[in-house]
Design an enzyme around this catalytic site. Structure first.
Site, PDB file in Angstrom:
ATOM      1  N   HIS A  90       0.863   9.296   9.731  1.00 15.45           N
ATOM      2  CA  HIS A  90       1.867  10.277  10.133  1.00 15.45           C
ATOM      3  C   HIS A  90       1.430  11.070  11.360  1.00 15.45           C
ATOM      4  O   HIS A  90       1.957  12.140  11.625  1.00 15.45           O
ATOM      5  CB  HIS A  90       2.134  11.253   8.981  1.00 15.45           C
TER       6      HIS A  90
ATOM      7  N   ASP B  78      -0.355  14.005  -3.602  1.00 17.63           N
ATOM      8  CA  ASP B  78      -0.897  15.136  -2.841  1.00 17.63           C
ATOM      9  C   ASP B  78      -0.971  16.379  -3.720  1.00 17.63           C
ATOM     10  O   ASP B  78      -1.990  17.081  -3.740  1.00 17.63           O
ATOM     11  CB  ASP B  78      -0.007  15.430  -1.633  1.00 17.63           C
TER      12      ASP B  78
ATOM     13  N   HIS C   8       7.237   7.696   4.299  1.00 14.83           N
ATOM     14  CA  HIS C   8       6.442   6.537   3.884  1.00 14.83           C
ATOM     15  C   HIS C   8       7.301   5.283   3.779  1.00 14.83           C
ATOM     16  O   HIS C   8       6.855   4.270   3.254  1.00 14.83           O
ATOM     17  CB  HIS C   8       5.788   6.794   2.520  1.00 14.83           C
TER      18      HIS C   8
END
Length: 326
Positions: free
Chosen positions: A54, A107, A214
């Site tokens: 990213h 995360d 993603h």
């Protein structure tokens, strides 16, 4: 698959080595990217992180006015708790540490675990969930965290540099997240090096509306259309969730494979849409900030700002991915 890599398994490590070589203000230690010169003692530390792919998020936003350290995971994979813990220990300057976390299940869980493993020192957390495209998915409980993560890191980073206490920095970060919304459009899929093929199939004449960073599915597919129509779809989704009014911080973000000339075409349409709603683009960004490898497409992120938040946005920043005022 044609990519400028040495081997699929070494992409992240090789890229981090290149980042450290290109930017003397950064150090890479154990897959943690940190400032080479720690900030002043008595200041709140900021840590963020997530899967690689990213860029420049997150490592590219380490530096004065933003993050103290970032934890890059493998491609599209959460960093592990040990990474996050090491970054947190570095960022501690005697006033506590704020974790800025995108709302993806891996995360969130790994940052929570790292905070639990830490002995001594305060750790607060803010979860960014700005994507209006979908709610609940295979990857998240609730909305995904995307472009507004940059807004949160910048405002919180400015406040931390000023010496604000941890609770104030956390509240400002939460406020920015609450005031922000995002929506993405994909023209093509990205290709993960280890997979060697596009993450999803998208016919040449189709676009994916509401894509995740993603390659997660969005709301729907439709026939490709002029930039004006695609920008309108994105802005309708944002405005439908958080009506556009007053002064706005607006980012038209490339997904990694979109030429800048096309992003400016999109921004012109977004700016016209904002004017049509009687609002004003007070601050703007156009470029690649939260990408998805080589995906072609764009996302729009909007934050309602007031004088205080605009001042924090304008405060000096010096990172590889964002810099002004110094």
């Amino acid at each position: 698959m044609k990519k400028l890599i040495n081997a699929p398994g070494s992409v992240v490590a090789d890229a981090l080595a290149g980042m450290a070589a290109a930017h003397p203000s950064l150090l890479v230690e154990g897959q943690v990217v940190r400032r080479s010169r720690p900030k002043e003692a008595g200041r709140v530390g900021l840590v963020s992180g997530g899967g690689s792919g990213h860029e420049p998020l997150h490592a590219g936003f380490v530096g004065y006015g933003m993050l103290d350290a970032a934890c890059p995971g493998e491609i599209f994979t959460s960093p592990v708790p040990d990474q996050i813990l090491a970054a947190t220990e570095f960022a501690e300057r005697g006033a506590g540490v704020l974790h800025i976390v995108k709302n993806y299940t891996g995360d969130v869980l790994n940052f929570e675990l790292a905070a639990e493993l830490r002995e001594g020192g305060r750790v607060a957390s803010v979860v960014v969930a700005d994507d209006v495209a979908v709610k609940d998915s295979l990857y998240t409980a609730g909305r995904r965290g995307t472009g507004a993560t940059l807004f949160v890191e910048k405002v919180a980073g400015a406040l931390a540099e000023q010496g604000a206490p941890l609770d104030d920095v956390r509240r400002a970060a939460e406020e920015v997240g609450a005031r922000s919304r995002s929506f993405g459009v994909a023209l093509t899929s990205g290709t993960v090096p280890a997979a060697g093929r596009p993450t999803f199939d998208l016919p040449e004449d189709q676009v994916e509306l509401g894509i995740g960073i993603h390659g997660e599915p969005g709301r729907s597919r439709r026939a490709h259309a002029p930039a004006r129509e695609l920008a309108e779809v994105a802005m309708d989704a944002v405005d439908g969730d958080l009506p556009l009014r007053g002064d706005l911080l607006v980012m038209v973000n490339g997904m990694g494979g979109t030429p800048l000339i096309e992003l400016y075409v999109v921004f012109a349409e977004v700016a016209a849409y904002v004017r049509g709603k009687g609002a004003r683009v007070a601050r703007s960004l156009v470029g690649n900030y939260v990408t998805s490898l080589d995906m072609q497409g764009f996302s729009v992120s909007v934050c309602q700002v007031d004088e205080r938040l605009t001042g924090l946005w304008d405060a000096p920043v010096e990172t590889p991915g964002l810099r002004w005022g110094r």
